[in-house]
Design a protein around this motif. Structure first.
Motif, mmCIF file in Angstrom:
data_model
loop_
_atom_site.group_PDB
_atom_site.id
_atom_site.type_symbol
_atom_site.label_atom_id
_atom_site.label_comp_id
_atom_site.label_asym_id
_atom_site.label_seq_id
_atom_site.Cartn_x
_atom_site.Cartn_y
_atom_site.Cartn_z
ATOM 1 N N THR A 284 -29.935 -24.022 -42.473
ATOM 2 C CA THR A 284 -29.970 -22.831 -42.729
ATOM 3 C C THR A 284 -30.820 -22.534 -43.372
ATOM 4 O OG1 THR A 284 -29.618 -22.229 -44.891
ATOM 5 C CG2 THR A 284 -27.728 -20.855 -43.352
ATOM 6 N N THR A 286 -34.929 -20.310 -44.926
ATOM 7 C CA THR A 286 -35.589 -18.894 -45.875
ATOM 8 C C THR A 286 -36.907 -19.030 -46.050
ATOM 9 O OG1 THR A 286 -35.242 -17.939 -47.340
ATOM 10 C CG2 THR A 286 -34.772 -20.429 -48.769
ATOM 11 N N LYS A 303 -29.234 -24.424 -52.990
ATOM 12 C CA LYS A 303 -30.028 -24.786 -51.872
ATOM 13 C C LYS A 303 -30.906 -26.298 -51.981
ATOM 14 C CE LYS A 303 -30.242 -20.231 -50.265
ATOM 15 N NZ LYS A 303 -30.452 -19.958 -51.734
#
Ligand code: CUA
Length: 335
Positions: A284, A286, A303
């Motif tokens: 992922t 961000t 994370k």
């Protein structure tokens, strides 16, 4: 008798050669503390004794190999020798005295290195993976990532660790002490030589143990007072949020794992971090906004940036909202 005299002279020559040879190599760095003198004295004495022992074993061995070599055609056995009480007593008593003498000198040098000066300046040392920080309680309690010391004044280091066992070691000061979590250990150092040194961590403490180094700077009294007052002023007077953030970052050892230069240590560099796109180990992504940074500070394992691993144990930091806002203000300046 002739052989004994020759071997005796050779032993003396080889002893001197070995000692001065080892000494010339420069096995020790310069001595920069009063505590170094008893340690270097003991070190020197041991070099002399081990040079002599080396000569005492090697010279008769090599001499016998050459001088008492079996002649061609000589098939006779050597003379049989059965024990020698005088010799055995001698080679038991002399080493015994030597070992006891060294034990005494060891205890003496330990006492010398721990000799307390009631005027000693206290500095608190905080170790953590992978940086050192230093607090000066006598100057308002400011915290820095460099150990500044005035020459000629004893400093009492009160040391503790935030995580695992580390070990405080400046080779030029000679003395070394483990730094433990949940317990205070102490070290006394009286700098005697101005200069820049490095504190190294001498206990394997994790992935970036090798880089756990901070500057140690010994200056004269006047320069030290000036530096300490400047630090105190900067610490106590109102500052911009960015400056407060930088102070927090340096005081908490963040830069032991994160650089400001783009270089990668155990953690990602902070250069250009704010607002950048982060790619994580789980695929992922961000944008590094305030929410992401706050989460990563308070819960570093939430994370994990791709290419990095969770530290073990993961450092847990407690900052209040105000402090977090200062750190973010500082991170924004790191373009
Ligand atoms: Cu800390 Cu090695």
């Amino acid at each position: 008798m002739r052989h004994f005299i020759i071997v005796g002279l050779l032993v003396i020559l080889v002893t001197l050669g070995t000692y001065f040879g080892l000494d010339a190599v420069g096995l020790l760095p310069v001595d920069a503390s009063a505590q170094a003198s008893p340690i270097d004295f003991l070190w020197d004495l041991q070099l002399i004794v081990l040079s002599f022992l080396f000569a005492l074993i090697v010279v008769p061995l090599v001499y016998s190999l050459i001088v008492f070599r079996r002649k061609p055609g000589d098939t006779e056995d050597a003379v049989h020798v059965e024990g020698n009480t005088k010799l055995e007593v001698t080679w038991t008593v002399i080493p015994l005295i030597t070992v006891v003498a060294f034990a005494y000198l060891g205890a003496w040098s330990l006492r010398e290195t721990r000799r307390a000066d009631p005027q000693a300046m206290v500095v608190r040392v905080i170790a953590q993976q992978f940086a050192w920080s230093f607090e000066y309680p006598e100057y308002g309690g400011f915290i820095t990532d460099q150990l500044y010391l005035p020459i000629g004044r004893q400093v009492l280091l009160q040391m503790t660790s935030r995580d695992v066992i580390h070990s405080f070691w400046v080779p030029e000061f000679r003395v070394k002490q483990d730094v433990l979590p949940g317990r205070e250990t102490q070290l006394r150092i009286t700098p005697t030589r101005m200069g820049r040194y490095k504190v190294r961590c001498a206990e394997l403490c994790g992935a970036a143990h090798y880089s756990m180094e901070n500057a140690v700077i010994v200056v004269d009294q006047v320069a030290f007072e000036k530096w300490a007052q400047e630090q105190r002023m900067a610490f106590e007077t109102a500052q911009t949020p960015e400056q407060k953030g930088e102070r927090l970052v340096r005081a908490n050892g963040c830069l032991g794992c994160h650089t400001l230069t783009g270089q990668v240590l155990v953690g990602p560099s902070w250069k250009g971090l704010f607002g950048s796109e982060r790619k994580f180990a789980d695929g992922t992504t961000t944008i590094a906004d305030e929410a992401y940074i706050i989460e990563s500070i308070l819960n570093p394992a939430a994370k994990i940036v791709a290419g990095f691993q969770t530290a073990n144990p993961m450092p847990a930091y407690v900052f209040d909202e105000e402090q977090l806002s200062y750190i973010i203000a500082y991170l924004k300046t790191l373009k």
